[in-house]
Design a protein around this motif. Structure first.
Motif, PDB file in Angstrom:
ATOM      1  N   ARG A  18      -0.166  20.267 -20.823  1.00  0.00           N
ATOM      2  CA  ARG A  18       0.392  20.422 -22.170  1.00  0.00           C
ATOM      3  C   ARG A  18      -0.726  20.384 -23.219  1.00  0.00           C
ATOM      4  NH1 ARG A  18       5.393  19.981 -24.625  1.00  0.00           N
ATOM      5  NH2 ARG A  18       5.381  18.877 -26.610  1.00  0.00           N
ATOM      6  N   VAL A  19      -1.672  19.476 -23.048  1.00  0.00           N
ATOM      7  CA  VAL A  19      -2.802  19.373 -23.976  1.00  0.00           C
ATOM      8  C   VAL A  19      -3.605  20.666 -23.969  1.00  0.00           C
ATOM      9  CG1 VAL A  19      -5.044  18.248 -24.319  1.00  0.00           C
ATOM     10  CG2 VAL A  19      -3.007  16.866 -23.952  1.00  0.00           C
ATOM     11  N   LYS A  20      -3.908  21.165 -22.775  1.00  0.00           N
ATOM     12  CA  LYS A  20      -4.692  22.400 -22.672  1.00  0.00           C
ATOM     13  C   LYS A  20      -3.978  23.569 -23.338  1.00  0.00           C
ATOM     14  CE  LYS A  20      -6.380  21.355 -18.163  1.00  0.00           C
ATOM     15  NZ  LYS A  20      -6.575  21.845 -16.805  1.00  0.00           N
ATOM     16  N   THR A  21      -2.660  23.639 -23.162  1.00  0.00           N
ATOM     17  CA  THR A  21      -1.870  24.717 -23.754  1.00  0.00           C
ATOM     18  C   THR A  21      -1.952  24.677 -25.274  1.00  0.00           C
ATOM     19  OG1 THR A  21      -0.346  24.705 -21.876  1.00  0.00           O
ATOM     20  CG2 THR A  21       0.445  25.704 -23.920  1.00  0.00           C
ATOM     21  N   LEU A  43      -3.311  15.532 -28.224  1.00  0.00           N
ATOM     22  CA  LEU A  43      -4.482  14.797 -27.737  1.00  0.00           C
ATOM     23  C   LEU A  43      -4.310  13.297 -27.962  1.00  0.00           C
ATOM     24  CD1 LEU A  43      -7.267  17.238 -28.883  1.00  0.00           C
ATOM     25  CD2 LEU A  43      -6.945  16.426 -26.544  1.00  0.00           C
ATOM     26  N   ASP A  44      -3.784  12.924 -29.132  1.00  0.00           N
ATOM     27  CA  ASP A  44      -3.550  11.508 -29.425  1.00  0.00           C
ATOM     28  C   ASP A  44      -2.533  10.908 -28.460  1.00  0.00           C
ATOM     29  OD1 ASP A  44      -5.354  11.317 -31.503  1.00  0.00           O
ATOM     30  OD2 ASP A  44      -3.878  11.858 -33.027  1.00  0.00           O
ATOM     31  N   LYS A  45      -1.480  11.665 -28.167  1.00  0.00           N
ATOM     32  CA  LYS A  45      -0.453  11.182 -27.238  1.00  0.00           C
ATOM     33  C   LYS A  45      -1.033  10.976 -25.843  1.00  0.00           C
ATOM     34  CE  LYS A  45       3.464  13.421 -29.505  1.00  0.00           C
ATOM     35  NZ  LYS A  45       4.428  14.522 -29.396  1.00  0.00           N
ATOM     36  N   ALA A  46      -1.855  11.923 -25.401  1.00  0.00           N
ATOM     37  CA  ALA A  46      -2.464  11.812 -24.074  1.00  0.00           C
ATOM     38  C   ALA A  46      -3.390  10.597 -24.004  1.00  0.00           C
ATOM     39  CB  ALA A  46      -3.239  13.081 -23.738  1.00  0.00           C
ATOM     40  N   ALA A  47      -4.118  10.340 -25.082  1.00  0.00           N
ATOM     41  CA  ALA A  47      -5.015   9.186 -25.116  1.00  0.00           C
ATOM     42  C   ALA A  47      -4.219   7.881 -25.128  1.00  0.00           C
ATOM     43  CB  ALA A  47      -5.921   9.269 -26.332  1.00  0.00           C
ATOM     44  N   ALA A  95       0.831  -1.206   0.000  1.00  0.00           N
ATOM     45  CA  ALA A  95       0.000   0.000   0.000  1.00  0.00           C
ATOM     46  C   ALA A  95       0.868   1.260   0.000  1.00  0.00           C
ATOM     47  CB  ALA A  95      -0.934  -0.005   1.198  1.00  0.00           C
ATOM     48  N   LYS A  96       1.986   1.203   0.720  1.00  0.00           N
ATOM     49  CA  LYS A  96       2.906   2.345   0.747  1.00  0.00           C
ATOM     50  C   LYS A  96       3.532   2.555  -0.634  1.00  0.00           C
ATOM     51  CE  LYS A  96       3.965   2.003   5.639  1.00  0.00           C
ATOM     52  NZ  LYS A  96       4.909   1.572   6.662  1.00  0.00           N
ATOM     53  N   LYS A  97       3.888   1.431  -1.283  1.00  0.00           N
ATOM     54  CA  LYS A  97       4.449   1.517  -2.633  1.00  0.00           C
ATOM     55  C   LYS A  97       3.415   2.084  -3.597  1.00  0.00           C
ATOM     56  CE  LYS A  97       6.677  -1.201  -6.225  1.00  0.00           C
ATOM     57  NZ  LYS A  97       7.194  -2.527  -6.605  1.00  0.00           N
ATOM     58  N   ARG A  98       2.161   1.667  -3.432  1.00  0.00           N
ATOM     59  CA  ARG A  98       1.080   2.149  -4.273  1.00  0.00           C
ATOM     60  C   ARG A  98       0.916   3.666  -4.133  1.00  0.00           C
ATOM     61  NH1 ARG A  98      -1.045   0.488  -8.785  1.00  0.00           N
ATOM     62  NH2 ARG A  98      -3.148  -0.270  -8.588  1.00  0.00           N
ATOM     63  N   VAL A  99       1.039   4.179  -2.919  1.00  0.00           N
ATOM     64  CA  VAL A  99       0.937   5.625  -2.684  1.00  0.00           C
ATOM     65  C   VAL A  99       2.042   6.352  -3.431  1.00  0.00           C
ATOM     66  CG1 VAL A  99       1.194   7.416  -0.910  1.00  0.00           C
ATOM     67  CG2 VAL A  99      -0.269   5.449  -0.480  1.00  0.00           C
ATOM     68  N   ARG A 100       3.264   5.797  -3.383  1.00  0.00           N
ATOM     69  CA  ARG A 100       4.389   6.424  -4.081  1.00  0.00           C
ATOM     70  C   ARG A 100       4.181   6.410  -5.600  1.00  0.00           C
ATOM     71  NH1 ARG A 100       7.393   3.094  -0.628  1.00  0.00           N
ATOM     72  NH2 ARG A 100       8.111   1.846  -2.400  1.00  0.00           N
ATOM     73  N   SER A 101       3.765   5.267  -6.138  1.00  0.00           N
ATOM     74  CA  SER A 101       3.594   5.175  -7.596  1.00  0.00           C
ATOM     75  C   SER A 101       2.427   6.040  -8.061  1.00  0.00           C
ATOM     76  CB  SER A 101       3.395   3.727  -8.036  1.00  0.00           C
ATOM     77  OG  SER A 101       2.189   3.211  -7.526  1.00  0.00           O
ATOM     78  N   ASP A 102       1.368   6.130  -7.248  1.00  0.00           N
ATOM     79  CA  ASP A 102       0.240   6.999  -7.595  1.00  0.00           C
ATOM     80  C   ASP A 102       0.662   8.457  -7.656  1.00  0.00           C
ATOM     81  OD1 ASP A 102      -1.472   4.873  -7.838  1.00  0.00           O
ATOM     82  OD2 ASP A 102      -2.433   5.145  -5.887  1.00  0.00           O
ATOM     83  N   ALA A 103       1.554   8.854  -6.747  1.00  0.00           N
ATOM     84  CA  ALA A 103       2.041  10.241  -6.743  1.00  0.00           C
ATOM     85  C   ALA A 103       2.823  10.533  -8.024  1.00  0.00           C
ATOM     86  CB  ALA A 103       2.921  10.485  -5.515  1.00  0.00           C
ATOM     87  N   ARG A 104       3.644   9.569  -8.467  1.00  0.00           N
ATOM     88  CA  ARG A 104       4.406   9.742  -9.712  1.00  0.00           C
ATOM     89  C   ARG A 104       3.462   9.848 -10.902  1.00  0.00           C
ATOM     90  NH1 ARG A 104       7.769   5.684  -7.631  1.00  0.00           N
ATOM     91  NH2 ARG A 104       6.730   4.159  -8.948  1.00  0.00           N
ATOM     92  N   LYS A 105       2.484   8.956 -10.954  1.00  0.00           N
ATOM     93  CA  LYS A 105       1.532   8.957 -12.066  1.00  0.00           C
ATOM     94  C   LYS A 105       0.724  10.243 -12.082  1.00  0.00           C
ATOM     95  CE  LYS A 105       1.042   3.966 -12.256  1.00  0.00           C
ATOM     96  NZ  LYS A 105       0.151   2.834 -11.999  1.00  0.00           N
ATOM     97  N   ARG A 106       0.355  10.729 -10.915  1.00  0.00           N
ATOM     98  CA  ARG A 106      -0.428  11.962 -10.814  1.00  0.00           C
ATOM     99  C   ARG A 106       0.346  13.135 -11.408  1.00  0.00           C
ATOM    100  NH1 ARG A 106      -0.152  15.891  -7.259  1.00  0.00           N
ATOM    101  NH2 ARG A 106      -1.901  17.315  -7.103  1.00  0.00           N
ATOM    102  N   LEU A 107       1.633  13.235 -11.081  1.00  0.00           N
ATOM    103  CA  LEU A 107       2.460  14.316 -11.616  1.00  0.00           C
ATOM    104  C   LEU A 107       2.575  14.228 -13.130  1.00  0.00           C
ATOM    105  CD1 LEU A 107       5.342  14.581  -8.992  1.00  0.00           C
ATOM    106  CD2 LEU A 107       3.518  16.217  -9.428  1.00  0.00           C
ATOM    107  N   ARG A 108       2.772  13.008 -13.646  1.00  0.00           N
ATOM    108  CA  ARG A 108       2.868  12.833 -15.100  1.00  0.00           C
ATOM    109  C   ARG A 108       1.555  13.233 -15.771  1.00  0.00           C
ATOM    110  NH1 ARG A 108       2.469   7.333 -18.294  1.00  0.00           N
ATOM    111  NH2 ARG A 108       0.316   7.893 -17.890  1.00  0.00           N
ATOM    112  N   ASN A 109       0.442  12.781 -15.191  1.00  0.00           N
ATOM    113  CA  ASN A 109      -0.867  13.105 -15.753  1.00  0.00           C
ATOM    114  C   ASN A 109      -1.121  14.603 -15.747  1.00  0.00           C
ATOM    115  OD1 ASN A 109      -1.290  10.386 -16.117  1.00  0.00           O
ATOM    116  ND2 ASN A 109      -2.666  10.153 -14.389  1.00  0.00           N
ATOM    117  N   LEU A 110      -0.723  15.287 -14.673  1.00  0.00           N
ATOM    118  CA  LEU A 110      -0.883  16.741 -14.589  1.00  0.00           C
ATOM    119  C   LEU A 110      -0.113  17.429 -15.702  1.00  0.00           C
ATOM    120  CD1 LEU A 110      -0.632  17.552 -10.762  1.00  0.00           C
ATOM    121  CD2 LEU A 110      -2.535  18.084 -12.269  1.00  0.00           C
ATOM    122  N   MET A 111       1.122  16.985 -15.929  1.00  0.00           N
ATOM    123  CA  MET A 111       1.956  17.600 -16.958  1.00  0.00           C
ATOM    124  C   MET A 111       1.352  17.392 -18.341  1.00  0.00           C
ATOM    125  SD  MET A 111       5.935  17.078 -15.859  1.00  0.00           S
ATOM    126  CE  MET A 111       5.858  15.313 -15.656  1.00  0.00           C
TER     127      MET A 111
END
Length: 89
Positions: free
Chosen positions: A27-30, A57-61, A7-23
């Motif tokens: 970028r798509v919105k820009t 948009l294709d890359k994000a999908a 569960a601790k590892k999952r929290v760490r990996s979710d944080a990484r994925k969240r940052l990537r998704n935000l970026m």
């Protein structure tokens, strides 16, 4: 709070994925905003801006950041705006 090791590892990996998704989302919105501004201004570079926005948009999908239907809908709306502006010009 996470208790198990997995569960601790999952929290760490979710944080990484969240940052990537935000970026990626940012970028798509820009790119979409730049394309829409170019369309509104009637620039000659509008076609290139729309092409780049569709590509982002294709890359994000592909990465799973947004659903493929969401990307298709946004591309469709962007192309409709572009075609309407092109026909008016």
């Amino acid at each position: 709070m996470a208790n198990t090791k997995s569960a601790k590892k999952r929290v760490r990996s979710d944080a990484r994925k969240r940052l990537r998704n935000l970026m990626v989302r940012s970028r798509v919105k820009t790119f979409i905003r730049k394309a829409e501004e170019a369309i509104r201004a009637g620039d000659a570079s509008a076609a290139e801006a729309v092409r780049l926005a569709c590509s982002e948009l294709d890359k994000a999908a592909t990465k799973g950041v947004i659903h493929r239907n969401n990307a298709a809908r946004r591309k469709s709306r962007l192309m409709a705006k572009f075609n309407k502006a092109s026909a008016a010009a």
